[in-house]
Design an enzyme around this catalytic site. Structure first.
Site, PDB file in Angstrom:
ATOM      1  N   TYR A 130       0.918 -54.997  15.632  1.00  0.00           N
ATOM      2  CA  TYR A 130      -0.325 -54.931  16.392  1.00  0.00           C
ATOM      3  C   TYR A 130      -1.559 -55.424  15.647  1.00  0.00           C
ATOM      4  O   TYR A 130      -2.585 -55.670  16.263  1.00  0.00           O
ATOM      5  CB  TYR A 130      -0.529 -53.502  16.918  1.00  0.00           C
ATOM      6  CG  TYR A 130       0.541 -53.139  17.923  1.00  0.00           C
ATOM      7  CD1 TYR A 130       0.467 -53.594  19.234  1.00  0.00           C
ATOM      8  CD2 TYR A 130       1.654 -52.390  17.542  1.00  0.00           C
ATOM      9  CE1 TYR A 130       1.458 -53.296  20.149  1.00  0.00           C
ATOM     10  CE2 TYR A 130       2.654 -52.091  18.456  1.00  0.00           C
ATOM     11  CZ  TYR A 130       2.547 -52.547  19.751  1.00  0.00           C
ATOM     12  OH  TYR A 130       3.540 -52.263  20.658  1.00  0.00           O
ATOM     13  N   PHE A 416       1.094 -40.720  23.589  1.00  0.00           N
ATOM     14  CA  PHE A 416       1.101 -41.218  24.965  1.00  0.00           C
ATOM     15  C   PHE A 416       1.969 -42.459  25.070  1.00  0.00           C
ATOM     16  O   PHE A 416       1.911 -43.185  26.016  1.00  0.00           O
ATOM     17  CB  PHE A 416      -0.330 -41.500  25.448  1.00  0.00           C
ATOM     18  CG  PHE A 416      -1.157 -42.332  24.501  1.00  0.00           C
ATOM     19  CD1 PHE A 416      -1.140 -43.722  24.602  1.00  0.00           C
ATOM     20  CD2 PHE A 416      -1.954 -41.749  23.525  1.00  0.00           C
ATOM     21  CE1 PHE A 416      -1.889 -44.507  23.736  1.00  0.00           C
ATOM     22  CE2 PHE A 416      -2.716 -42.520  22.659  1.00  0.00           C
ATOM     23  CZ  PHE A 416      -2.688 -43.903  22.774  1.00  0.00           C
TER      24      PHE A 416
END
Length: 416
Positions: A130, A416
Site C-alpha cells: 500500500y 474492518f
C-alpha cells in the site's frame, strides 16, 4: 461512474447485492481460503455498503474485490473527520500481475475524492503493497503476554472505589458502547461507530475461540454509572506444578485511571490463570507503568492503521497542532496528482488552514510520509533521519515535527 476496465479485459464495476456471495468468496480465497462462521459472514453482509464496494469480473467470475466503509475518524484536536475505511481488497491468484489491484486503487481513490472524504484508511495484511498508493503507517498497537503469576500491579488512588460485576456481553452492550463513544473524541485514530458496528464487540463464534470459554464481560461502575468494561475469554491449562490457565483479553475501555486500573487488576487475578494475553492495545497504555516487571509482560509493537490523505488541504486543515506552525510543504503525490505541489500549513491548538501557495518550500516529502505523521504518532524528525523528509529551511523540521505531535498516541480499537 459504475463501470470500467480493470486490466487485461477484466470489467470493474460497483458491486450489486445479488453478487455478494461471489465477491465474498473471492475475498476469502485471496486470504488463503479462510473459513468464517455463518454469523460472521452475515454480520459483514449487513455492514456492507454496496454502492461503495467494487468488483472486478472476468466473465461471470469475480476476480477482484475492494470496499470502502463510510467512517468518521478522530484526528488531533478531537475533530471527527470523514474517512473511507478501505476493506476487502483481494485479487484472485489466477489474475495477478494484470493491473487489477492498481485499477481498483485508482478507481477507489477517485471515488473517495468525489464523495468529499479527505482521508482513506486501512489495515494492511501486506504492508509493502500500500505504500505505492500513498498509504503510510500512522498508528501502532501493542501485544503483551503477561506472566501474572510473577507480575504485580501498583494501582492509582481511587481504584478500590470502583465496583466490578459480571454481565452478559450482549445484555450490557449499550452501556459499553456509551463508554466507547465518550472515549472516541479524546484519542486520534479512533473510529466513531455507526449503527451495526457495535455487534463486532460481541461476535463470538465457537470456531474462533480456540478452546477458550465463551466471551465474558465485566463492568466497572461508580455511583451506579458504568465507567468501564472488559471483554475476555479464559482457557484452562494444567502443568506439572498445577494450574496454568490463560486470560485472553478481547476489549477493554475505561473513562478514568481508577476504572482502568480496577479492570486490569481483575484480569491479573482471575483464578486458575497465570498468563494474560492482550492484543491490539494502545502503545501508551497505563498498565505498562503499573506492572512490577515489564520484561515479564513481553510487549511487542506492530503497525496498525494506515492513512492516505486524499485531499491534502482539507485533511491538514481539519486537525489542530500542538504548537504554532507556519510551514510550506512541497508534496509529492504521483498517484493522486491533485495533491502534488506546495501547501502552506498555518495552525495551532485552536485550528488550522492549509492552502495552495507559490512561496518557497520549507519541507519536501511524499504524501506517504505526510500520512504517517498525520495522527501525531510518527515523528517527522524520525522520517527525516530515514531520508524520507528533506528540510529546505533551517528550523522548519523541528517546528513542524513538534507541532504534528499528539498528547495521546493514536490507536485503532477494532478492525474492518
Amino acid at each position: 461512474m459504475t463501470g470500467g476496465r480493470a486490466g487485461f479485459g477484466a470489467a470493474l464495476r460497483t458491486l450489486q447485492p445479488d453478487e455478494w456471495d461471489k465477491w465474498y468468496a473471492n475475498l476469502l480465497r485471496a486470504f488463503a481460503g479462510v473459513v468464517e462462521a455463518d454469523e460472521e459472514r452475515q454480520l459483514w453482509h449487513g455492514l456492507a455498503e454496496f454502492d461503495r464496494f467494487l468488483a472486478a469480473w472476468d466473465g461471470a467470475e469475480c476476480v477482484g474485490s475492494a470496499g470502502a466503509f463510510s467512517f468518521r475518524l478522530t484526528v488531533p484536536g478531537g475533530e471527527s473527520v470523514p474517512a473511507a475505511g478501505i476493506t476487502g481488497v483481494g485479487v484472485a491468484g489466477t489474475h495477478r500481475r494484470r493491473g487489477i489491484l492498481t485499477s481498483m486503487m485508482r478507481r477507489q481513490l477517485d471515488d473517495v475524492r468525489s464523495w468529499g472524504e479527505p482521508l482513506a484508511v486501512l489495515t494492511a495484511s501486506e504492508p509493502a503493497i500500500y505504500g505505492r498508493y500513498g498509504y503510510g503507517a500512522a498508528s501502532f498497537q501493542l501485544k503483551a503476554e503477561i506472566d501474572t503469576g510473577r507480575t504485580t500491579l501498583s494501582v492509582p488512588e481511587g481504584t478500590d472505589g470502583v465496583r466490578l460485576r459480571y454481565a452478559s456481553p450482549v445484555d450490557v452492550l449499550d452501556a459499553c458502547e456509551a463508554v466507547y463513544a465518550l472515549l472516541v473524541p479524546g484519542r486520534p485514530g479512533m473510529l466513531a461507530r455507526r449503527p451495526g458496528w457495535e455487534r463486532l464487540g460481541t461476535l463470538d463464534p465457537e470456531s474462533d475461540r480456540g478452546g477458550a470459554s465463551p466471551l465474558q464481560c465485566v463492568l466497572a461502575e461508580r455511583d451506579g454509572e458504568t465507567v468501564g468494561y472488559a471483554r475476555f475469554r479464559t482457557k484452562l491449562g494444567w502443568g506439572r506444578s498445577g494450574h496454568d490457565g490463560t486470560v485472553i483479553l478481547s476489549d477493554l475501555a475505561a473513562l478514568d485511571p481508577a476504572a482502568d486500573a480496577a479492570l486490569w487488576r481483575f484480569l491479573f487475578g482471575i483464578d486458575l490463570t497465570t498468563t494474560l494475553v492482550a492484543t491490539g492495545r494502545p502503545v501508551d497504555e497505563a498498565w505498562q507503568y503499573m506492572v512490577s516487571d515489564i520484561r515479564r509482560c513481553r510487549p511487542e509493537m506492530r503497525d496498525a492503521l494506515y492513512v492516505r490523505l486524499v485531499d491534502v488541504g482539507a485533511a491538514l486543515g481539519a486537525r489542530t497542532y500542538r504548537t504554532p506552525v507556519d510551514v510550506v510543504l512541497e508534496v509529492e503525490d504521483a498517484f493522486c496528482p491533485w495533491n502534488a505541489g506546495r501547501w502552506r500549513l498555518s495552525g495551532d491548538a485552536k485550528g488550522a488552514s492549509c492552502e495552495r501557495t507559490r512561496d518557497a518550500a520549507d519541507l519536501a516529502l511524499s504524501v506517504r510520509e505526510l500520512a504517517a505523521a498525520y495522527l501525531g504518532g510518527v515523528s517527522l524528525t524520525a522520517l527525516a533521519a530515514a531520508g524520507r523528509v528533506r528540510e529546505l529551511r533551517e528550523g522548519a523540521l523541528a517546528e513542524a515535527s513538534l507541532a504534528f505531535g499528539s498528547t495521546m498516541a493514536p490507536w485503532l480499537p477494532h478492525g474492518f
